[in-house]
Design an enzyme around this catalytic site. Structure first.
Site, short mmCIF file in Angstrom:
data_model
loop_
_atom_site.label_atom_id
_atom_site.label_comp_id
_atom_site.label_asym_id
_atom_site.label_seq_id
_atom_site.Cartn_x
_atom_site.Cartn_y
_atom_site.Cartn_z
N GLU A 80 127.46 -7.54 164.69
CA GLU A 80 126.59 -7.41 163.51
C GLU A 80 125.30 -8.22 163.64
O GLU A 80 125.36 -9.43 163.90
CB GLU A 80 127.37 -7.88 162.26
CG GLU A 80 126.59 -7.71 160.97
CD GLU A 80 127.44 -8.02 159.73
OE1 GLU A 80 128.67 -7.80 159.77
OE2 GLU A 80 126.85 -8.48 158.73
N LYS A 264 134.06 -12.65 153.21
CA LYS A 264 133.75 -11.84 154.40
C LYS A 264 132.57 -12.46 155.14
O LYS A 264 132.53 -12.50 156.37
CB LYS A 264 133.45 -10.39 153.99
CG LYS A 264 133.38 -9.41 155.14
CD LYS A 264 132.01 -9.27 155.77
CE LYS A 264 131.99 -8.22 156.86
NZ LYS A 264 130.70 -8.12 157.53
N ASP A 280 143.42 -15.34 168.14
CA ASP A 280 143.93 -14.19 167.38
C ASP A 280 143.21 -14.14 166.02
O ASP A 280 143.59 -14.86 165.10
CB ASP A 280 145.44 -14.36 167.23
CG ASP A 280 146.10 -13.24 166.45
OD1 ASP A 280 145.39 -12.44 165.82
OD2 ASP A 280 147.34 -13.18 166.49
N HIS A 378 117.97 -8.08 158.03
CA HIS A 378 118.53 -6.97 158.80
C HIS A 378 117.41 -6.09 159.34
O HIS A 378 117.50 -5.53 160.42
CB HIS A 378 119.43 -6.11 157.91
CG HIS A 378 120.82 -6.66 157.79
ND1 HIS A 378 121.69 -6.67 158.85
CD2 HIS A 378 121.47 -7.23 156.77
CE1 HIS A 378 122.83 -7.21 158.47
NE2 HIS A 378 122.73 -7.56 157.21
C1 MEV Z 1 127.66 -9.00 155.35
O1 MEV Z 1 128.29 -8.83 156.59
C2 MEV Z 1 128.10 -10.28 154.67
C3 MEV Z 1 127.56 -10.51 153.26
O2 MEV Z 1 127.89 -9.39 152.45
C4 MEV Z 1 128.22 -11.76 152.73
C5 MEV Z 1 127.95 -12.03 151.26
O3 MEV Z 1 127.69 -11.09 150.51
O4 MEV Z 1 128.06 -13.21 150.88
C6 MEV Z 1 126.06 -10.62 153.27
#
Ligand code: MEV
Length: 424
Positions: A80, A264, A280, A378
């Site tokens: 990513e 995430k 892992d 991005h």
């Molecule tokens: C994207 O890979 C991760 C984000 O969505 C994390 C977040 O929203 O805090 C940008």
């Protein structure tokens, strides 16, 4: 001494970056070769079944990290865009507040035994506790190598589950110090070996014997302080950004839908290092999310607040079952090179770096979300891809991409026009 500050790293060619990395880490260039040669199909054939080849991911270097006063260059395997840049930038801000301060608990893993077909659960539980010393001694003798390095069985806990779909049963937890291993093999073996004894003590049947990925006895914790002035950029003041990050955290702390995405973002950083070191990552993911739900409601793994001087303070606490001996870490040449690059001597040191990257990555996402949104970051990588597609090469790629980003028009037709005008 390694330095994790390499200015202009992103502007260099791949070749130049490798040379700089060797210099900065004081490793020989051949130590870094596994990052390009990777894993041979023959070696891969010994790792899994039905092998036909290997699958390769980009490997970037997280820069500017200082963890417990030590500079560390962090290998990150991830597909990513923006993650490596985001973590590196936040690590730079964190440096000005002293870097990341991280700690770990003892490397204690939990092995579970499910004991079924018991008539008197309470009595069986007490009997197991009466035989605890004997059970621990047996478990302790199973792995002499681990024992030599100071690991081994530490404790036994017994719980009664009385409202399951099959009625009541016992859960026995074997707490095992696995030192620098991830620990799954040692713990699974110990549980399988103890089973007959547990059966004869309880009169029941030991059904499952397996490690728990909710490794809540093996935690890594990290804290960083960002002087609020460091947070200002473009039209945003330091306190605006700080308060924006704190409000973003409040959202994750109170709402599971947001907490999942927030966590995430943390795992973007965590997994990249876990993967680069051959660990892992499914185990780490499982542990992270189960830990985030430990109160009964899924919430944020990190916290963001301000201190008495108005500086931004971030913390992260999560299970971190990673090893530096055995498994893919030992077999995969790039994983070995990654461990060498970070110069970690214990699994705990590795865990401390991993949570630092997780916290940095979380801050990068929150800072962007609380201000300009994440698309701009991005966009610049996307713009480079569009520039290449329009026929740009070498220096042209960056020039075309930068102009498109400035104009907020990232399209192939515009890239072609810009390219023509630069060349013309
Ligand atoms: C994207 O890979 C991760 C984000 O969505 C994390 C977040 O929203 O805090 C940008």
């Amino acid at each position: 001494m390694t330095t994790s500050r390499i200015s202009g790293f992103y502007k260099l060619t791949l070749e130049e970056r490798r040379a700089k990395l060797a210099d900065a880490s004081q490793l020989r260039p051949y130590n870094l070769l596994p990052f390009t040669n990777g894993l041979s199909a023959e070696a891969a054939d010994h790792m899994i079944e039905n092998t036909i080849g290997t699958f390769v991911l980009p490997l970037g270097i997280g820069l500017n990290f200082m963890v417990n006063g030590r500079d560390v260059l962090v290998p990150m395997a991830i597909e990513e865009p923006s993650v490596v840049a985001g973590a590196s930038f936040m690590a730079k801000l964190a440096r000005s507040g002293g870097g990341f301060i991280a700690t770990t608990t003892e490397p204690l893993m939990i092995g579970q035994m499910q004991v079924i077909n018991i008539t008197n659960l309470e009595e069986a539980k007490f009997k197991l506790y009466e035989h605890k010393a004997e059970l621990l001694a047996e478990a302790d003798s199973i792995d002499p190598v681990l024992k030599k390095f100071g690991g081994g069985a530490r404790d036994l806990e017994v719980r009664i589950i009385d409202d399951s779909p099959i009625g009541g049963f016992l859960v026995v937890h074997l707490i095992y110090d696995v030192r620098d291993a991830m620990g799954a093999n040692a713990v699974n073996t110990a549980c399988e070996r103890l089973a007959p004894k547990v059966e004869s003590i309880t009169g029941g049947k030991v059904h499952l014997r397996i490690l728990s990925n909710l490794a809540d006895r093996r935690l890594a914790r990290v804290r960083c302080v960002i002087p609020f002035k460091e947070l200002s950029f473009e039209g945003y003041s330091g306190d605006q950004v700080r308060d924006g990050i704190i409000a973003a955290y409040a959202f994750a702390a109170s709402d599971p839908y947001r907490a999942a995405t927030h966590n995430k973002g943390i795992m973007n950083g965590v997994d990249a290092v876990v993967i680069a070191t051959g660990n892992d990552w499914r185990a780490i993911e499982a542990g992270a999310h189960a830990y985030a739900a430990r109160s009964g409601r899924y919430t944020s793994l990190s916290t963001w607040n301000k201190d008495k001087d108005g500086n931004l303070v971030g913390t992260l606490e999560m299970p971190m079952a990673v090893g530096i001996i055995g498994g893919a870490t030992k077999v995969h040449p790039a994983a070995q090179a990654a461990v060498k690059l970070m110069n970690v001597k214990t699994a705990s040191e590795l865990a401390e770096i991993i949570v630092s990257v997780g916290l940095a990555q979380n801050m990068a996402a929150l800072r962007a979300l609380a201000t300009e949104g994440i698309q701009r970051g991005h966009m610049s990588l996307h713009a480079r891809q569009v520039a290449i597609a329009a026929g740009a090469s070498g220096d042209m790629i960056e020039k075309v991409a930068a102009q498109m980003v400035a104009e907020k028009v990232v399209r192939i037709d515009r890239a072609e026009e810009i390219l023509k005008s630069i060349k013309g």
